[in-house]
Design a protein around this motif. Structure first.
Motif, mmCIF file in Angstrom:
data_model
loop_
_atom_site.group_PDB
_atom_site.id
_atom_site.type_symbol
_atom_site.label_atom_id
_atom_site.label_comp_id
_atom_site.label_asym_id
_atom_site.label_seq_id
_atom_site.Cartn_x
_atom_site.Cartn_y
_atom_site.Cartn_z
ATOM 1 N N LEU A 89 0.827 -1.207 0.000
ATOM 2 C CA LEU A 89 0.000 0.000 0.000
ATOM 3 C C LEU A 89 0.860 1.254 0.000
ATOM 4 C CD1 LEU A 89 -2.721 1.407 0.132
ATOM 5 C CD2 LEU A 89 -2.668 1.155 2.630
ATOM 6 N N GLU A 90 1.887 1.257 0.833
ATOM 7 C CA GLU A 90 2.794 2.402 0.898
ATOM 8 C C GLU A 90 3.394 2.689 -0.477
ATOM 9 O OE1 GLU A 90 6.867 3.623 3.385
ATOM 10 O OE2 GLU A 90 6.155 1.551 3.328
ATOM 11 N N GLN A 91 3.745 1.634 -1.204
ATOM 12 C CA GLN A 91 4.342 1.770 -2.529
ATOM 13 C C GLN A 91 3.381 2.420 -3.517
ATOM 14 O OE1 GLN A 91 7.485 -0.070 -4.935
ATOM 15 N NE2 GLN A 91 6.962 1.973 -4.323
ATOM 16 N N ILE A 92 2.130 1.937 -3.551
ATOM 17 C CA ILE A 92 1.164 2.451 -4.520
ATOM 18 C C ILE A 92 0.767 3.886 -4.188
ATOM 19 C CG2 ILE A 92 -1.016 2.005 -5.698
ATOM 20 C CD1 ILE A 92 1.278 -0.122 -6.019
ATOM 21 N N VAL A 93 0.598 4.178 -2.908
ATOM 22 C CA VAL A 93 0.300 5.552 -2.497
ATOM 23 C C VAL A 93 1.435 6.486 -2.919
ATOM 24 C CG1 VAL A 93 -0.007 7.094 -0.513
ATOM 25 C CG2 VAL A 93 -1.207 4.889 -0.591
ATOM 26 N N TYR A 94 2.660 6.026 -2.761
ATOM 27 C CA TYR A 94 3.825 6.836 -3.139
ATOM 28 C C TYR A 94 3.774 7.216 -4.617
ATOM 29 C CZ TYR A 94 8.723 7.834 -4.313
ATOM 30 O OH TYR A 94 9.880 8.402 -4.792
ATOM 31 N N PHE A 95 3.429 6.266 -5.486
ATOM 32 C CA PHE A 95 3.334 6.574 -6.910
ATOM 33 C C PHE A 95 2.194 7.549 -7.191
ATOM 34 C CE2 PHE A 95 5.938 2.714 -7.586
ATOM 35 C CZ PHE A 95 6.863 3.245 -8.462
ATOM 36 N N GLY A 96 1.092 7.416 -6.456
ATOM 37 C CA GLY A 96 0.011 8.381 -6.615
ATOM 38 C C GLY A 96 0.447 9.782 -6.218
ATOM 39 N N ARG A 97 1.219 9.883 -5.145
ATOM 40 C CA ARG A 97 1.724 11.176 -4.697
ATOM 41 C C ARG A 97 2.686 11.789 -5.714
ATOM 42 N NH1 ARG A 97 0.960 14.474 -1.896
ATOM 43 N NH2 ARG A 97 2.428 14.569 -0.173
ATOM 44 N N LEU A 98 3.496 10.937 -6.361
ATOM 45 C CA LEU A 98 4.410 11.450 -7.385
ATOM 46 C C LEU A 98 3.661 12.134 -8.520
ATOM 47 C CD1 LEU A 98 7.123 8.644 -7.794
ATOM 48 C CD2 LEU A 98 7.373 10.860 -6.674
ATOM 49 N N HIS A 99 2.427 11.698 -8.755
ATOM 50 C CA HIS A 99 1.629 12.270 -9.831
ATOM 51 C C HIS A 99 0.727 13.407 -9.344
ATOM 52 C CE1 HIS A 99 2.551 9.693 -13.309
ATOM 53 N NE2 HIS A 99 2.769 8.750 -12.422
ATOM 54 N N GLY A 100 0.954 13.878 -8.121
ATOM 55 C CA GLY A 100 0.258 15.078 -7.677
ATOM 56 C C GLY A 100 -0.964 14.867 -6.815
ATOM 57 N N TRP A 101 -1.311 13.638 -6.512
ATOM 58 C CA TRP A 101 -2.474 13.398 -5.663
ATOM 59 C C TRP A 101 -2.109 13.665 -4.205
ATOM 60 C CZ3 TRP A 101 -7.407 11.579 -7.240
ATOM 61 C CH2 TRP A 101 -7.517 11.348 -8.621
ATOM 62 N N ASN A 102 -3.067 14.192 -3.433
ATOM 63 C CA ASN A 102 -2.803 14.391 -2.009
ATOM 64 C C ASN A 102 -2.835 13.051 -1.283
ATOM 65 O OD1 ASN A 102 -5.540 13.772 -1.035
ATOM 66 N ND2 ASN A 102 -6.143 15.730 -1.931
ATOM 67 N N PRO A 103 -2.281 12.966 -0.069
ATOM 68 C CA PRO A 103 -2.167 11.664 0.619
ATOM 69 C C PRO A 103 -3.488 10.912 0.746
ATOM 70 C CG PRO A 103 -0.830 13.298 1.728
ATOM 71 C CD PRO A 103 -1.621 14.046 0.690
ATOM 72 N N ALA A 104 -4.562 11.609 1.106
ATOM 73 C CA ALA A 104 -5.840 10.923 1.306
ATOM 74 C C ALA A 104 -6.388 10.364 -0.005
ATOM 75 C CB ALA A 104 -6.852 11.885 1.938
ATOM 76 N N SER A 105 -6.318 11.149 -1.068
ATOM 77 C CA SER A 105 -6.835 10.698 -2.372
ATOM 78 C C SER A 105 -5.987 9.565 -2.931
ATOM 79 C CB SER A 105 -6.877 11.865 -3.352
ATOM 80 O OG SER A 105 -7.769 12.857 -2.917
ATOM 81 N N ALA A 106 -4.655 9.684 -2.802
ATOM 82 C CA ALA A 106 -3.769 8.627 -3.290
ATOM 83 C C ALA A 106 -4.037 7.324 -2.548
ATOM 84 C CB ALA A 106 -2.314 9.047 -3.118
ATOM 85 N N ARG A 107 -4.266 7.416 -1.239
ATOM 86 C CA ARG A 107 -4.553 6.215 -0.455
ATOM 87 C C ARG A 107 -5.888 5.602 -0.872
ATOM 88 N NH1 ARG A 107 -3.249 3.710 4.391
ATOM 89 N NH2 ARG A 107 -5.018 2.725 5.463
ATOM 90 N N ARG A 108 -6.880 6.446 -1.081
ATOM 91 C CA ARG A 108 -8.192 5.951 -1.509
ATOM 92 C C ARG A 108 -8.091 5.259 -2.864
ATOM 93 N NH1 ARG A 108 -10.592 10.260 -0.659
ATOM 94 N NH2 ARG A 108 -10.499 11.190 -2.736
ATOM 95 N N ASN A 109 -7.396 5.876 -3.801
ATOM 96 C CA ASN A 109 -7.216 5.257 -5.119
ATOM 97 C C ASN A 109 -6.488 3.926 -5.009
ATOM 98 O OD1 ASN A 109 -8.347 7.584 -6.097
ATOM 99 N ND2 ASN A 109 -6.473 8.372 -7.055
ATOM 100 N N ALA A 110 -5.436 3.902 -4.192
ATOM 101 C CA ALA A 110 -4.623 2.696 -4.049
ATOM 102 C C ALA A 110 -5.428 1.557 -3.447
ATOM 103 C CB ALA A 110 -3.398 2.999 -3.189
ATOM 104 N N LEU A 111 -6.181 1.838 -2.400
ATOM 105 C CA LEU A 111 -6.980 0.794 -1.758
ATOM 106 C C LEU A 111 -8.024 0.229 -2.714
ATOM 107 C CD1 LEU A 111 -7.504 2.343 1.794
ATOM 108 C CD2 LEU A 111 -6.215 0.261 1.241
ATOM 109 N N ASP A 112 -8.642 1.087 -3.497
ATOM 110 C CA ASP A 112 -9.643 0.628 -4.460
ATOM 111 C C ASP A 112 -9.012 -0.288 -5.505
ATOM 112 O OD1 ASP A 112 -12.301 0.799 -5.900
ATOM 113 O OD2 ASP A 112 -10.997 1.700 -7.415
ATOM 114 N N LEU A 113 -7.873 0.119 -6.039
ATOM 115 C CA LEU A 113 -7.206 -0.697 -7.058
ATOM 116 C C LEU A 113 -6.733 -2.029 -6.496
ATOM 117 C CD1 LEU A 113 -5.049 1.794 -9.142
ATOM 118 C CD2 LEU A 113 -6.658 0.120 -10.049
#
Length: 294
Positions: A89-113
């Motif tokens: 999870l930490e890994q996927i959230v990190y990639f979401g953050r690299l693309h500009g997503w805030n921590p909460a949104s990146a975590r939500r996207n990652a958990l869904d995927l």
């Protein structure tokens, strides 16, 4: 629409891509197939800007791609690009953050995927502790976590079991259904045939065929027909305009020179007995591939 126009790439005296042109339509799943060393990965890296082309251009809706455009792409390399010591999870959230997503949104996207890809129970495991197939799923999640506008995936189904293949297919189909152009390479031609709207076939750095899957079948595959009758079909060999390819009792595989000749077969079959089945032989992508690259 993503479009490659007259792309050429050379490494010294070796030409990796020779005047390559094809397009990936919005909302279309496009399978990119070819043998090892055909040029698929090189073309994908040029699309992403990882490599530069010696000639030609890559455009989106007619405009040259910029660095900003490419930040909205989802790319999965054939070689895994995950950090082995990080938790999933930490890994996927990190990639979401690299693309500009805030921590909460990146975590939500990652958990869904991760839920959709069947990794929900492994989110706190390190990447290196996963099987190769599950690492592949995590790599796919990393490519999709920022909700990209375009997907470019190099061998996304490699190493996946049938259940994982179904999960990945569902996710990619959903992205295409939302209007994203999806380009992926694969050596698993049965998956490409089942999933894709369009095909691009490359060999020795040149595009050998490109277009809708059904059109390529009609263009590149011979029109052969199958007949199954409840009685012997030996009479078929005497009909004009018919070439029998295979014959066994009540079954025959044949080519017809004209539609009239094919219709004559059906009329004669009905006169000789009960027609169990009659129709064009299904041509596989493997057969089309062999036809266009030989």
């Amino acid at each position: 629409m993503l479009e490659l126009r007259n792309i050429t790439k050379r490494y010294g005296e070796r030409t990796a891509l020779d005047d390559v042109s094809f397009s990936v339509g919005d909302g279309r799943m496009t399978g990119f197939v070819g043998g090892n060393g055909a040029g698929k990965t090189t073309a994908m890296r040029i699309i992403l800007g990882v490599l530069g082309a010696d000639a030609g251009s890559v455009t989106s809706d007619g405009s040259p791609l910029t660095a900003v455009d490419r930040r909205r792409f989802g790319y999965m390399p054939e070689e895994r690009g995950l950090y082995p010591k990080m938790k999933v999870l930490e890994q996927i959230v990190y990639f979401g953050r690299l693309h500009g997503w805030n921590p909460a949104s990146a975590r939500r996207n990652a958990l869904d995927l991760l839920e959709r890809l069947g990794l929900a129970e492994r989110i706190d495991d390190t990447v290196e502790s996963l099987s190769l197939g599950n690492q592949q799923r995590a790599q796919i999640a990393a490519a999709l976590v920022h909700h990209p506008d375009v997907l470019v995936l190099d061998e996304p189904f490699s190493g996946l079991d049938p259940i994982a293949v179904e999960a990945v297919q569902a996710v990619l189909t959903d992205y295409a259904g939302q209007g994203a152009p999806v380009l992926f390479s694969s050596h698993q031609l049965d998956i490409v045939e089942r999933l894709c709207d369009d095909l691009v076939i490359i060999a020795e750095g040149r595009i050998r065929a490109a277009g809708p899957r059904t059109e390529l079948r009609d263009i590149h595959a011979p029109a052969t027909y199958e007949l199954l009758l409840d009685s012997d079909v030996g009479w078929l060999r005497s009909l004009p305009g018919i070439r029998v390819i295979e014959f066994d009792g009540g079954y025959a595989l044949f080519e017809a020179e004209t539609d009239a000749a094919r219709q004559a077969v059906l009329r004669e079959a009905l006169a000789h007995g009960e027609v169990v089945s009659f129709g064009r032989q299904k041509v596989t992508l493997a057969q089309i591939f062999k036809e266009v690259v030989r």
